[in-house]
Design a protein around this motif. Sequence first.
Motif, mmCIF file in Angstrom:
data_model
loop_
_atom_site.group_PDB
_atom_site.id
_atom_site.type_symbol
_atom_site.label_atom_id
_atom_site.label_comp_id
_atom_site.label_asym_id
_atom_site.label_seq_id
_atom_site.Cartn_x
_atom_site.Cartn_y
_atom_site.Cartn_z
ATOM 1 N N ARG A 133 0.827 -1.208 0.000
ATOM 2 C CA ARG A 133 0.000 0.000 0.000
ATOM 3 C C ARG A 133 0.863 1.260 0.000
ATOM 4 O O ARG A 133 0.521 2.251 -0.655
ATOM 5 N N ARG A 134 1.952 1.256 0.751
ATOM 6 C CA ARG A 134 2.825 2.425 0.808
ATOM 7 C C ARG A 134 3.390 2.797 -0.561
ATOM 8 O O ARG A 134 3.644 3.976 -0.823
ATOM 9 N N ALA A 135 3.593 1.804 -1.398
ATOM 10 C CA ALA A 135 4.135 2.087 -2.729
ATOM 11 C C ALA A 135 3.056 2.485 -3.722
ATOM 12 O O ALA A 135 3.303 3.311 -4.611
ATOM 13 N N THR A 136 1.862 1.924 -3.587
ATOM 14 C CA THR A 136 0.836 2.113 -4.608
ATOM 15 C C THR A 136 -0.089 3.291 -4.327
ATOM 16 O O THR A 136 -0.435 4.042 -5.243
ATOM 17 N N HIS A 137 -0.490 3.460 -3.080
ATOM 18 C CA HIS A 137 -1.495 4.484 -2.773
ATOM 19 C C HIS A 137 -1.034 5.910 -3.086
ATOM 20 O O HIS A 137 -1.785 6.669 -3.724
ATOM 21 N N PRO A 138 0.184 6.335 -2.694
ATOM 22 C CA PRO A 138 0.575 7.720 -2.987
ATOM 23 C C PRO A 138 0.764 8.010 -4.470
ATOM 24 O O PRO A 138 0.824 9.184 -4.851
ATOM 25 N N LEU A 139 0.855 6.973 -5.302
ATOM 26 C CA LEU A 139 1.077 7.196 -6.728
ATOM 27 C C LEU A 139 -0.208 7.601 -7.449
ATOM 28 O O LEU A 139 -0.148 8.077 -8.592
ATOM 29 N N SER A 140 -1.348 7.449 -6.809
ATOM 30 C CA SER A 140 -2.618 7.737 -7.478
ATOM 31 C C SER A 140 -2.731 9.202 -7.886
ATOM 32 O O SER A 140 -3.120 9.520 -9.016
ATOM 33 N N ALA A 141 -2.396 10.109 -6.976
ATOM 34 C CA ALA A 141 -2.515 11.542 -7.280
ATOM 35 C C ALA A 141 -1.601 11.961 -8.434
ATOM 36 O O ALA A 141 -2.057 12.664 -9.356
ATOM 37 N N PRO A 142 -0.320 11.558 -8.469
ATOM 38 C CA PRO A 142 0.515 11.897 -9.628
ATOM 39 C C PRO A 142 -0.030 11.359 -10.942
ATOM 40 O O PRO A 142 0.015 12.050 -11.976
ATOM 41 N N MET A 143 -0.555 10.141 -10.918
ATOM 42 C CA MET A 143 -1.087 9.579 -12.157
ATOM 43 C C MET A 143 -2.318 10.341 -12.627
ATOM 44 O O MET A 143 -2.532 10.529 -13.828
ATOM 45 N N GLU A 144 -3.125 10.785 -11.695
ATOM 46 C CA GLU A 144 -4.303 11.573 -12.078
ATOM 47 C C GLU A 144 -3.888 12.913 -12.695
ATOM 48 O O GLU A 144 -4.502 13.382 -13.659
ATOM 49 N N ARG A 145 -2.843 13.521 -12.153
ATOM 50 C CA ARG A 145 -2.350 14.779 -12.725
ATOM 51 C C ARG A 145 -1.800 14.565 -14.127
ATOM 52 O O ARG A 145 -2.062 15.358 -15.041
ATOM 53 N N LEU A 146 -1.062 13.480 -14.311
ATOM 54 C CA LEU A 146 -0.524 13.199 -15.638
ATOM 55 C C LEU A 146 -1.640 12.853 -16.617
ATOM 56 O O LEU A 146 -1.603 13.250 -17.788
ATOM 57 N N ALA A 147 -2.643 12.114 -16.165
ATOM 58 C CA ALA A 147 -3.754 11.739 -17.045
ATOM 59 C C ALA A 147 -4.576 12.958 -17.438
ATOM 60 O O ALA A 147 -5.127 13.016 -18.541
ATOM 61 N N ALA A 148 -4.646 13.941 -16.530
ATOM 62 C CA ALA A 148 -5.391 15.160 -16.839
ATOM 63 C C ALA A 148 -4.599 16.120 -17.709
ATOM 64 O O ALA A 148 -5.162 17.092 -18.236
ATOM 65 N N GLY A 149 -3.306 15.878 -17.855
ATOM 66 C CA GLY A 149 -2.483 16.763 -18.669
ATOM 67 C C GLY A 149 -2.240 18.113 -18.040
ATOM 68 O O GLY A 149 -1.995 19.098 -18.744
ATOM 69 N N ALA A 150 -2.279 18.171 -16.706
ATOM 70 C CA ALA A 150 -2.121 19.443 -16.012
ATOM 71 C C ALA A 150 -0.673 19.745 -15.678
ATOM 72 O O ALA A 150 -0.392 20.518 -14.770
ATOM 73 N N VAL A 151 0.258 19.117 -16.401
ATOM 74 C CA VAL A 151 1.687 19.326 -16.160
ATOM 75 C C VAL A 151 2.377 19.546 -17.500
ATOM 76 O O VAL A 151 1.859 19.147 -18.558
ATOM 77 N N PRO A 152 3.551 20.170 -17.489
ATOM 78 C CA PRO A 152 4.283 20.378 -18.748
ATOM 79 C C PRO A 152 4.678 19.054 -19.402
ATOM 80 O O PRO A 152 4.788 18.022 -18.740
ATOM 81 N N TYR A 153 4.880 19.131 -20.721
ATOM 82 C CA TYR A 153 5.354 18.015 -21.556
ATOM 83 C C TYR A 153 4.305 16.923 -21.778
ATOM 84 O O TYR A 153 4.559 15.960 -22.478
ATOM 85 N N VAL A 154 3.134 17.050 -21.171
ATOM 86 C CA VAL A 154 2.061 16.068 -21.390
ATOM 87 C C VAL A 154 0.971 16.761 -22.196
ATOM 88 O O VAL A 154 0.298 17.662 -21.708
ATOM 89 N N ASP A 155 0.806 16.329 -23.442
ATOM 90 C CA ASP A 155 -0.178 16.959 -24.317
ATOM 91 C C ASP A 155 -1.314 15.987 -24.597
ATOM 92 O O ASP A 155 -1.386 14.901 -24.019
ATOM 93 N N ARG A 156 -2.192 16.379 -25.505
ATOM 94 C CA ARG A 156 -3.385 15.568 -25.772
ATOM 95 C C ARG A 156 -3.037 14.209 -26.384
ATOM 96 O O ARG A 156 -3.814 13.261 -26.292
ATOM 97 N N ARG A 157 -1.872 14.095 -27.019
ATOM 98 C CA ARG A 157 -1.489 12.812 -27.610
ATOM 99 C C ARG A 157 -1.023 11.814 -26.561
ATOM 100 O O ARG A 157 -1.173 10.597 -26.756
ATOM 101 N N THR A 158 -0.439 12.307 -25.491
ATOM 102 C CA THR A 158 0.108 11.405 -24.466
ATOM 103 C C THR A 158 -0.831 11.196 -23.287
ATOM 104 O O THR A 158 -0.649 10.248 -22.526
ATOM 105 N N ARG A 159 -1.836 12.046 -23.135
ATOM 106 C CA ARG A 159 -2.760 11.891 -21.999
ATOM 107 C C ARG A 159 -3.458 10.528 -21.993
ATOM 108 O O ARG A 159 -3.611 9.939 -20.919
ATOM 109 N N PRO A 160 -3.911 9.996 -23.135
ATOM 110 C CA PRO A 160 -4.576 8.684 -23.082
ATOM 111 C C PRO A 160 -3.692 7.579 -22.514
ATOM 112 O O PRO A 160 -4.195 6.661 -21.841
ATOM 113 N N PHE A 161 -2.378 7.653 -22.745
ATOM 114 C CA PHE A 161 -1.485 6.631 -22.206
ATOM 115 C C PHE A 161 -1.448 6.693 -20.681
ATOM 116 O O PHE A 161 -1.502 5.664 -20.004
ATOM 117 N N PHE A 162 -1.379 7.892 -20.148
ATOM 118 C CA PHE A 162 -1.362 8.033 -18.695
ATOM 119 C C PHE A 162 -2.723 7.697 -18.088
ATOM 120 O O PHE A 162 -2.795 7.226 -16.947
#
Length: 327
Positions: free
Chosen positions: A198-227
């Motif tokens: 749980r310690r390894a998996t649970h905190p990773l949820s928020a970063p993955m949601e940010r990457l999936a939403a594309g709310a960070v640099p270098y992540v555009d509409r082409r790469t959001r579906p992968f995240f």
Amino acid sequence: MIVDCAVYEAGRRTRTPADLSDALAEVRAAGDAFVWVGLYEPTKEEFDHLTEEFALHPLAVEDALKAHQRPKLEVYHESLFAVVKPLRYDDAAGSVTASELMVFVGNSYVVTVRHGEANTAAAVRELMEQRPEVLRHGPVAVLYALCDAVVDEYLDIAGELQLDLEELEEKVFDPSGGGSSGTAAVIYAFKRQVLEFRRATHPLSAPMERLAAGAVPYVDRRTRPFFRDVADHLSRVGDACDALDRLVSDILAAHLTQVGVRQNDDMRKISAWAAMAAVPTMIAGIYGMNFQHMPELRQVWGYPAAIALMAASVLVLYRLFKRRGWL
């Protein structure tokens, strides 16, 4: 130390640069190229050169050198800094071992820093070099591939933990072995492994949601579906982890209940045998008193009668306790 360093153009590995400054200038001029540097537990002196060349943020550098970080995603002026925890599950020892992988993503470069035994970065590099169509998306594709590989490992480990939990459940509810003294220790050790998971998996949820939403640099509409795909897999891991935690808690509670029931059964048996021993002891104690005027004391049939009374009393008590399930 630097484990591997290469320049990738149009998704294909072209060369190992002799000078990082020149290579970085070349790939930025090319537009569709980047440098990927992989390190394993570097020292501060070894990392200073990379810090200067890639203009890495000092706080991120400090985290990468010291390790022992929670999974997270940080956005700095010219780079992304991500921390993920690859896991390994030793089925024989029943232990989950966590490593750490730090990823710097910037303009035309990727720097990966590994701490621990899991060599996820090398495996991902080898795989991605066979998939130039993915690497063509640039440095963020490396971040995706690393996250995807780590989360896939989580899914596999969740499945292995589930199988081991089923075996543990059978052991606990086995009438011949569920009440052994070491069962509680085994359950608790398994719960500690689920907690490490749980310690390894649970905190990773928020970063993955940010990457999936594309709310960070270098992540555009082409790469959001992968995240988004990685985030979906991670949500499945989270559900599996929650289920494992609930089940192992229920199994521990069931085991403790079984121990309590067995102790009650043992106490009833002890009490029953004590009662059967108490009656003849009482009779023998009465007739063992040194009084002259006692009934049946001088009768020929007194001794056989006392023995018969003792045996009959014990037999009646035995049948009574047996009928009530105390013996």
